[in-house]
Design an enzyme around this catalytic site. Structure first.
Site, PDB file in Angstrom:
ATOM      1  CE  LYS A 109      -1.995   4.963  19.009  1.00  0.00           C
ATOM      2  NZ  LYS A 109      -1.130   3.785  19.055  1.00  0.00           N
ATOM      3  CD  GLU A 484       7.376   7.865   2.195  1.00  0.00           C
ATOM      4  OE1 GLU A 484       6.970   6.924   2.902  1.00  0.00           O
ATOM      5  OE2 GLU A 484       7.224   9.067   2.511  1.00  0.00           O
ATOM      6  CD1 TRP A 561       4.544   3.653  17.051  1.00  0.00           C
ATOM      7  CD2 TRP A 561       4.887   4.350  14.956  1.00  0.00           C
ATOM      8  NE1 TRP A 561       3.406   4.301  16.631  1.00  0.00           N
ATOM      9  CE2 TRP A 561       3.581   4.735  15.357  1.00  0.00           C
ATOM     10  CE3 TRP A 561       5.318   4.674  13.665  1.00  0.00           C
ATOM     11  CZ2 TRP A 561       2.711   5.427  14.508  1.00  0.00           C
ATOM     12  CZ3 TRP A 561       4.442   5.370  12.829  1.00  0.00           C
ATOM     13  CH2 TRP A 561       3.159   5.735  13.247  1.00  0.00           C
ATOM     14  CG  ASP A 599       6.831  11.888   7.651  1.00  0.00           C
ATOM     15  OD1 ASP A 599       6.268  12.959   7.377  1.00  0.00           O
ATOM     16  OD2 ASP A 599       7.100  11.023   6.789  1.00  0.00           O
ATOM     17  CD  GLU A 605       1.439   6.093  18.508  1.00  0.00           C
ATOM     18  OE1 GLU A 605       0.636   6.328  17.588  1.00  0.00           O
ATOM     19  OE2 GLU A 605       1.895   4.980  18.752  1.00  0.00           O
ATOM     20  CG  HIS A 641       2.488  14.131   7.926  1.00  0.00           C
ATOM     21  ND1 HIS A 641       1.295  14.751   7.644  1.00  0.00           N
ATOM     22  CD2 HIS A 641       2.192  12.830   8.138  1.00  0.00           C
ATOM     23  CE1 HIS A 641       0.323  13.853   7.678  1.00  0.00           C
ATOM     24  NE2 HIS A 641       0.833  12.686   7.979  1.00  0.00           N
ATOM     25  CG  HIS A 694      -7.608   8.011   6.686  1.00  0.00           C
ATOM     26  ND1 HIS A 694      -7.432   9.372   6.699  1.00  0.00           N
ATOM     27  CD2 HIS A 694      -6.521   7.484   7.297  1.00  0.00           C
ATOM     28  CE1 HIS A 694      -6.287   9.658   7.312  1.00  0.00           C
ATOM     29  NE2 HIS A 694      -5.720   8.528   7.676  1.00  0.00           N
ATOM     30  CB  CYS A 726      -2.357  10.761   5.918  1.00  0.00           C
ATOM     31  SG  CYS A 726      -1.169   9.767   6.849  1.00  0.00           S
TER      32      CYS A 726
END
Ligand code: GLN
Ligand code: ZN
Length: 753
Positions: A109, A484, A561, A599, A605, A641, A694, A726
């Site tokens: 980032k 989801e 976000w 979550d 961040e 989470h 990932h 995740c």
């Protein structure tokens, strides 16, 4: 007299032209020439936007095919050896995206933005060799368009401060070699014109780390300012750079860029600048947010700056590169017209800068500017009164809050929960999402576009949930999720159902490479008109006797976000969001849902760039999370989470959030990063993540047994949950099924030991 500048402009294209051509190029559908044609078109368009708006100082080399840090790595020729067999454009994209056996360079980032840059890789043997081609060509290209630009470069101190070393060496050991290349580059640039302005971006100096590097400013910039025919701007943004200011004024630097929007403390620098020859580049139009500037107020601000500078000439512009806001309102046809009238994207901000400049100079506005200025006044007025923004019921509710946290302490709650939820040791669960198949995406899109009926849509979503529940039961997981399938994005899904949110059609912002995000617009007081998730979760619960976990996005993540209104403190907006989640939790538990996960993927961040602002952020975000779950009865278990693994600096804050269970992303670090939980005597339960989602790789039973054993070396079995690290939405069912089966198998083995 003031003049205008723009720190830098976006490049992905207002119709994401660059994204499209790049992705076609990578998949072999178009050739390199087509990429160049698109790039040329975009650069020309962007220069013309700025020129037509009347901006005095415009940049070149703010365009990039992928990332400006990568461009600087390329220009300095410091290429990691694993890319030795590549050259030219192939090399450039291999570094960004990986190729053959050479893994891509790390990406991270850019300060506190959602933009990601490529991290320079250095080691004791790093060699540098200048490649100035792109920089020179872009300057000449702009010049051919009739624009004499400033050339934007990443400054050497920021470049090295953001570099990583792959051995124990120190990045700054390369300072001399790096400066040699920069000096060569400046010599080449100096031949382009009688005088060229070069902007060195040095945002590292708005961080605490930067404060410890200020002694490098004078020696480094003494070298860079000694090249004849070059005027150097030292550019900062995102926060104040007060310590650096003291050093900059000692040098022959021509200009200093300071952000007066996100670094208000910079006002304290004006006194120093008034006494020096350094020219101020004042960022006064917000480059990080999407609302119209209040032009009258900006004119006041600029006049205040002018008087504090004691009559010196200076420049005004965007607070940072306009890369961080969407392009233009031109394509927004569906937005409510009142809401649209409050917005200003990149292109619109250019006119704001130009108009403020003229008003401060007492110059006459042209017809179009008069129109914009008139609209600007009207919009400021409507924003302060609109019933779309100001909701008295919400304001009252926040003002009269009496309940801020749950009734019982964790120690007492957990006893009740262990009884009612009746779970044994090492309970298994997942983080929420299951694979987002192309079928489920298509169904959602078709429903959104009105191509299929609500009934047809619901049948398909229910089918997905049925299959998902069935699989989890077969697999033997203890706490299930619905998967989801109805969610496109964890923030957008909630934003769409919260009053006070709007969505642009085309408000794309580059996140990294060709990837863009379209953050929702939080424009007014927010509230939840009706339940957002209860129907789906209840349906899923009706399909199983096991516990179905309800799944929500937390208030801090929703805030971090989104593009957020700038007319109210963030802490207060966060409270309103917290109440939306508070109500949802109350409804979920009334519907019989016993575990609810909130979550907070973006909790970390949101941390401010400077330590001095951290306590305030931690206070409001912890308070806000606690408020959002305060409606949970003691027997309702609250999970959270977070998508990261480094908790060393923030563990006390995480503990203070008081979630009953937290799942985190430590799978890739073994049990190393978990140790902090033990070290501080963390009480609540933890699901550290036993495998890395990932990667497409399926972890074996044995591997997961080992991982669980490693976790047990750190935390007692009564405190641990077992889960992937995740959500599984980016994976394929073929990967997820065996991985989770192996996970539950591994747990069985460990439990029996
Ligand atoms: N519940 C979300 C999911 O599983 C969490 C996503 C995230 O952590 N970014 O997809
Ligand atoms: Zn995550």
């Amino acid at each position: 007299m003031v003049k205008s500048y723009v720190t830098g402009f976006a490049r992905i294209g207002e119709q994401r032209e660059l994204k499209k051509v790049l992705e076609n190029f990578w998949s072999g559908k178009v050739n390199a020439e087509e990429v160049q044609t698109t790039a040329k078109m975009l650069k020309t368009r962007h220069w013309n936007y700025q020129k037509d708006a009347g901006i005095d100082l415009i940049s070149s080399n703010d365009f990039s095919f992928y990332d400006l840090m990568l461009d600087m790595i390329f220009a300095l020729g410091v290429i990691p050896t694993r890319f030795a067999k590549f050259s030219g454009q192939q090399l450039y994209f291999a570094m960004a995206r990986g190729a053959d056996s050479a893994v891509a360079m790390e990406m991270t980032k850019w300060f506190n933005t959602n933009y990601h840059y490529i991290v320079p890789e250095l080691n004791a043997n790093s060699k540098f060799s200048l490649n100035s081609e792109k920089i020179i060509a872009e300057y000449n290209e702009a010049k051919a368009n009739g624009i004499k630009t400033k050339i934007n470069l990443i400054g050497p101190i920021t470049f090295l401060a953001l570099s990583k070393t792959t051995d124990d060496s120190c990045a700054f050991a390369h300072l001399d070699s790096v400066l040699e290349q920069y000096t060569k580059l400046l010599n080449e640039i100096s031949k382009l014109d009688s005088e060229v302005v070069v902007q060195f971006d040095e945002p590292i100096f708005v961080t605490d780390k930067g404060d410890s590097l200020v002694d490098k400013i004078a020696p480094v910039y003494e070298k860079l300012t000694s090249v004849k025919g070059i005027k150097v701007i030292f550019m900062t943004y995102f926060e104040h750079a007060l310590k650096a200011v003291n050093e900059v004024v000692k040098t022959k630097i021509y200009g200093l860029g300071l952000d007066f929007i996100w670094g208000e403390k910079n006002l304290a620098a004006l006194e120093i600048l008034a006494k020096s020859d350094v020219v101020l580049f004042a960022g006064v139009v917000d480059g990080r947010n999407v609302w119209k500037s209040n032009i009258d107020k900006k004119v006041e601000l600029v006049k205040d700056i002018a008087s504090k500078l004691g009559g010196k000439d200076f420049y005004i512009g965007s607070s940072c590169s306009l890369l961080h806001v969407p392009y233009t309102l031109k394509y927004e046809n569906k937005l409510n017209s009142e809401i649209k009238s409050w917005l200003s994207f990149g292109v619109e901000k250019l006119s704001e800068i130009a108009i403020i400049t003229k008003l401060v100079n007492d110059e006459k506005l042209n017809e179009k500017e008069v129109e914009i200025y008139t609209e600007n006044k009207a919009s400021a007025n409507s924003r302060s009164n609109s019933s779309l923004i100001h909701d008295e019921a919400v304001a009252k509710r926040v003002a009269n809050l009496t309940k801020f946290e749950r009734d019982m302490s964790f120690d007492e709650r957990i006893k009740v929960q262990k009884q009612t939820l009746n779970y044994g040791i090492l309970p298994t669960t997942t983080i929420g999402s299951f694979p987002q198949t192309s079928e489920v995406r298509q169904v959602r899109n078709a429903f959104k576009k009105g191509l299929i009926s609500k009934d047809a849509y619901e049948i398909d979503i229910k089918k997905y949930i049925d299959d998902c529940v069935k699989f989890q039961e077969e697999c033997g997981l203890d706490v299930l999720v619905h998967g989801e399938p109805e969610r496109n994005d964890m923030v957008e899904y909630f934003g769409e159902q919260i009053k006070g949110y709007a969505f642009s059609e085309n408000g794309w912002v580059q996140s990294y490479g060709s990837r863009c995000v379209k953050p929702p617009l939080l424009f007014g007081d927010v509230s939840r008109p009706k339940p957002m998730t209860v129907e789906w979760i209840s349906y899923a619960q009706s399909k199983t006797d096991k516990i179905m976990k309800g799944m929500l996005t937390g208030p801090v993540t929703i805030l971090n976000w989104s593009f957020v209104r700038d007319d109210k403190p963030r802490a207060e907006i966060a409270k309103q969001l917290a109440l939306c989640i508070y109500d949802e939790i109350a409804d979920l538990q009334d519907a019989g849902i016993k575990i609810i996960q909130v979550d907070e993927a973006a909790f970390k961040e949101g941390y401010p760039l400077r330590a001095e602002n951290i306590p305030a952020y931690e206070k409001f975000s912890v308070d806000c999370f606690k408020l959002s779950v305060a409606s949970a009865r003691p027997e309702t278990q609250i999970h959270t989470h977070m998508c990261y693994s480094e908790f060393n600096d923030i563990i006390k804050t995480i503990e203070a959030m008081d979630a009953d269970v937290i799942s985190i992303e430590t799978a890739r670090s073994g049990n190393e990063l978990l140790k902090i939980f033990k070290a501080v005597g963390y009480k609540q339960e933890v699901g550290p993540g036993v495998y890395d989602i990932h990667s497409p790789r399926v972890p074996s039973v044995q591997e997961q047994v080992e991982q669980i054993k490693a976790l047990l070396e750190v935390l007692p079995k009564e405190q641990l949950w077992i889960n992937p690290d995740c959500g599984l939405k980016t994976r394929k069912w073929e990967e997820v099924k065996p991985s989770l089966k192996n996970m539950t198998e591994a747990v069985k083995i460990v439990r029996s030991l």
